[in-house]
Design a protein around this motif. Structure first.
Motif, PDB file in Angstrom:
ATOM      1  N   LEU A   1       0.830  -1.200   0.000  1.00 24.17           N
ATOM      2  CA  LEU A   1       0.000   0.000   0.000  1.00 24.17           C
ATOM      3  C   LEU A   1       0.869   1.258   0.000  1.00 24.17           C
ATOM      4  CD1 LEU A   1      -2.808  -0.980   2.559  1.00 24.17           C
ATOM      5  CD2 LEU A   1      -2.998  -0.817   0.076  1.00 24.17           C
ATOM      6  N   MET A   2       1.911   1.243   0.813  1.00 23.11           N
ATOM      7  CA  MET A   2       2.799   2.409   0.877  1.00 23.11           C
ATOM      8  C   MET A   2       3.547   2.601  -0.438  1.00 23.11           C
ATOM      9  SD  MET A   2       4.318   2.361   4.745  1.00 23.11           S
ATOM     10  CE  MET A   2       3.243   2.636   6.158  1.00 23.11           C
ATOM     11  N   LEU A   3       3.953   1.480  -1.065  1.00 22.27           N
ATOM     12  CA  LEU A   3       4.641   1.564  -2.347  1.00 22.27           C
ATOM     13  C   LEU A   3       3.718   2.134  -3.431  1.00 22.27           C
ATOM     14  CD1 LEU A   3       7.175   0.992  -4.005  1.00 22.27           C
ATOM     15  CD2 LEU A   3       6.308  -1.317  -4.418  1.00 22.27           C
ATOM     16  N   SER A   4       2.434   1.723  -3.411  1.00 26.82           N
ATOM     17  CA  SER A   4       1.486   2.247  -4.403  1.00 26.82           C
ATOM     18  C   SER A   4       1.249   3.742  -4.191  1.00 26.82           C
ATOM     19  CB  SER A   4       0.160   1.487  -4.328  1.00 26.82           C
ATOM     20  OG  SER A   4      -0.501   1.729  -3.095  1.00 26.82           O
ATOM     21  N   ILE A   5       1.247   4.185  -2.929  1.00 27.11           N
ATOM     22  CA  ILE A   5       1.115   5.623  -2.659  1.00 27.11           C
ATOM     23  C   ILE A   5       2.333   6.363  -3.211  1.00 27.11           C
ATOM     24  CG2 ILE A   5       1.043   7.380  -0.845  1.00 27.11           C
ATOM     25  CD1 ILE A   5      -0.498   5.321   0.880  1.00 27.11           C
ATOM     26  N   MET A   6       3.527   5.779  -2.991  1.00 28.34           N
ATOM     27  CA  MET A   6       4.761   6.397  -3.496  1.00 28.34           C
ATOM     28  C   MET A   6       4.732   6.482  -5.032  1.00 28.34           C
ATOM     29  SD  MET A   6       7.718   7.699  -2.650  1.00 28.34           S
ATOM     30  CE  MET A   6       8.203   7.057  -1.039  1.00 28.34           C
ATOM     31  N   GLU A   7       4.243   5.424  -5.689  1.00 30.65           N
ATOM     32  CA  GLU A   7       4.150   5.421  -7.156  1.00 30.65           C
ATOM     33  C   GLU A   7       3.164   6.484  -7.639  1.00 30.65           C
ATOM     34  OE1 GLU A   7       3.094   1.430  -8.052  1.00 30.65           O
ATOM     35  OE2 GLU A   7       5.165   0.687  -8.016  1.00 30.65           O
ATOM     36  N   GLY A   8       2.050   6.646  -6.903  1.00 28.33           N
ATOM     37  CA  GLY A   8       1.071   7.671  -7.256  1.00 28.33           C
ATOM     38  C   GLY A   8       1.649   9.071  -7.142  1.00 28.33           C
ATOM     39  N   ILE A   9       2.413   9.314  -6.092  1.00 32.13           N
ATOM     40  CA  ILE A   9       3.052  10.621  -5.907  1.00 32.13           C
ATOM     41  C   ILE A   9       4.043  10.888  -7.037  1.00 32.13           C
ATOM     42  CG2 ILE A   9       4.601  11.958  -4.419  1.00 32.13           C
ATOM     43  CD1 ILE A   9       3.337  10.424  -2.022  1.00 32.13           C
ATOM     44  N   THR A  10       4.836   9.851  -7.368  1.00 36.89           N
ATOM     45  CA  THR A  10       5.812   9.993  -8.462  1.00 36.89           C
ATOM     46  C   THR A  10       5.120  10.262  -9.787  1.00 36.89           C
ATOM     47  OG1 THR A  10       7.313   8.459  -7.320  1.00 36.89           O
ATOM     48  CG2 THR A  10       7.705   8.846  -9.664  1.00 36.89           C
ATOM     49  N   ARG A  11       3.991   9.613 -10.000  1.00 42.20           N
ATOM     50  CA  ARG A  11       3.255   9.804 -11.254  1.00 42.20           C
ATOM     51  C   ARG A  11       2.713  11.224 -11.364  1.00 42.20           C
ATOM     52  NH1 ARG A  11      -1.497   5.854 -13.663  1.00 42.20           N
ATOM     53  NH2 ARG A  11      -1.831   7.020 -15.598  1.00 42.20           N
ATOM     54  N   ILE A  12       2.219  11.749 -10.257  1.00 45.37           N
ATOM     55  CA  ILE A  12       1.736  13.143 -10.255  1.00 45.37           C
ATOM     56  C   ILE A  12       2.867  14.087 -10.632  1.00 45.37           C
ATOM     57  CG2 ILE A  12       0.920  15.032  -8.781  1.00 45.37           C
ATOM     58  CD1 ILE A  12      -0.640  12.913  -7.183  1.00 45.37           C
ATOM     59  N   SER A  13       4.010  13.898  -9.993  1.00 44.11           N
ATOM     60  CA  SER A  13       5.163  14.761 -10.256  1.00 44.11           C
ATOM     61  C   SER A  13       5.650  14.629 -11.694  1.00 44.11           C
ATOM     62  CB  SER A  13       6.296  14.409  -9.281  1.00 44.11           C
ATOM     63  OG  SER A  13       7.398  15.255  -9.482  1.00 44.11           O
ATOM     64  N   ASP A  14       5.702  13.373 -12.202  1.00 42.16           N
ATOM     65  CA  ASP A  14       6.167  13.140 -13.576  1.00 42.16           C
ATOM     66  C   ASP A  14       5.208  13.743 -14.597  1.00 42.16           C
ATOM     67  OD1 ASP A  14       8.347  11.822 -12.612  1.00 42.16           O
ATOM     68  OD2 ASP A  14       7.595   9.802 -13.019  1.00 42.16           O
ATOM     69  N   THR A  15       3.899  13.643 -14.342  1.00 45.67           N
ATOM     70  CA  THR A  15       2.910  14.198 -15.265  1.00 45.67           C
ATOM     71  C   THR A  15       3.060  15.711 -15.382  1.00 45.67           C
ATOM     72  OG1 THR A  15       1.326  12.437 -14.749  1.00 45.67           O
ATOM     73  CG2 THR A  15       0.441  14.435 -15.753  1.00 45.67           C
TER      74      THR A  15
END
Length: 387
Positions: A203-217
């Motif tokens: 769950l924490m890893l998926s949150i981290m991936e979501g944050i990274t995706r927001i920043s990358d977008t």
């Protein structure tokens, strides 16, 4: 409509007028639908053809004939497309003038080829639109920079808090295991204590991936805006450019298909050109492919690779395909099957022009009901600075 010379039926004054006219001029007999006479500029334009139907599509020709037949008392002006000798499409602006001559009704047809004029007008409009876009992009860049700064601050804040949370979880997990050993398996937030060791890190890893995706977008969007403000050529990593396009169109892709496939060959040489123009081409072609899908089950396949000394970008869809009748005209300006939905008929024409600016080429293969394959070939950029 065959050409017949009936000079004997016309007065000498009328013939002199027709012959002296500097623009192409034709006289019709609207009852018999025969060409009575044409001046030299008209003969030069039509060449050796004796049947005007050879110049027009069937429906265009029928409309053309009907206009001549119905031209009784008022002047008419129309635009009609025709086929050039090289197979490309041209545009004629023609005017019809009904005239009574010795108890005979004749129709004067004056025409001009406005194909190049339309192209130049559209190019001017496109250049003006580009200048307006540049001005808008400057404003958007300022706003995007501010938004990007704020969002990245929030993302960094979330990442730092998540690290602390994960460290705290590692300490809490030891307590969970001790309690479980003493009291047996129990639930935490609806999750079994026996499974929680695996689930919480995920769950924490998926949150981290979501944050990274927001920043990358946000970063990809800023890069797109920045590239749009540049007019000069630069060195382009094709794979990075394709990834950026996919990120920008991510929502559009999701709305049209659940079967999107991206296959990028690693280690491709770079190319040289205007980044924003190439992005526009890929965005346009990818949107066309998505809109051709009849349902979300059908797929889109986007890939890159190298063939000889050319890099290729392939977009293949499982859409409705392109009929054989219109395939010869798809790269012509102002040809579109989407006029009713806002199409301009310039998408593929401009895409082809841009790719040729790069020194590349674009090919299209299509089969009705099965799909379309578009391949862009682009020359590699050599280390000595030459293409």
């Amino acid at each position: 409509m065959k050409i017949f010379h009936k000079e004997a039926q016309l007065g000498e004054v009328l013939l002199r007028f027709v012959d002296s006219y500097s623009e192409p001029l034709i006289l019709f007999d609207p009852e018999r639908m025969e060409i009575i006479y044409m001046n030299q500029p008209a003969k030069d334009f039509w060449g050796e053809h004796s049947e005007l139907s050879e110049f027009f599509e069937q429906q265009e020709y029928r409309n053309f004939i009907k206009l001549i037949h119905d031209c009784h008392s008022i002047e008419e002006q129309r635009v009609i497309s025709y086929r050039k000798d090289n197979g490309s499409k041209g545009v004629l602006l023609f005017s019809l003038y009904p005239v009574a001559w010795e108890d005979q009704r004749v129709v004067f047809l004056k025409f001009n080829d406005i194909t190049e004029k339309i192209k130049k007008k559209e190019e001017k409009r496109r250049r003006n639109a580009q200048l307006i876009l540049q001005d808008k992009l400057k404003s958007i860049d300022l706003v995007t920079s501010s938004i990007s700064h704020e969002i990245n601050n929030i993302c960094n804040f979330m990442v730092n808090n998540l690290r602390i949370t994960f460290q705290a979880w590692q300490d809490v997990f030891n307590l969970v295991r001790e309690y479980e050993n003493e009291n047996g398996e129990f639930l935490l937030g609806g999750i079994s204590s026996a499974e929680i060791e695996k689930i919480i890190p995920k769950l924490m890893l998926s949150i981290m991936e979501g944050i990274t995706r927001i920043s990358d977008t946000i970063d990809d969007f800023r890069k797109y805006i920045k590239e749009g403000l540049k007019s000069e050529s630069s060195i382009i990593d094709v794979n990075e450019l394709v990834k950026r396009v996919v990120t920008i169109l991510n929502h559009h892709i999701f709305m049209h298909t659940e079967n999107f496939n991206l296959n990028l060959q690693e280690g491709l040489p770079e190319i040289r050109g205007n980044t924003q123009k190439l992005e526009q081409v890929i965005i346009n072609l990818l949107i066309n492919a998505l809109q051709a899908l009849p349902d979300r089950k059908r797929g889109i396949f986007l890939s890159t690779g190298i063939k000889g000394d050319k890099i290729y970008i392939e977009i293949r869809d499982e859409g409705i395909g392109i009929s054989k009748d219109i395939m010869p005209y798809i790269f012509e300006p102002f040809f579109s099957t989407k006029y009713s939905s806002g199409g301009s008929g310039l998408g593929l024409y401009l895409s082809k022009s841009i790719i040729e600016e790069f020194g590349g080429e674009i090919t299209i293969k299509s089969e009705e009901s099965k799909g379309t394959q578009i391949i862009i070939y682009l020359p590699c950029y050599k280390t000595d600075g030459k293409l």
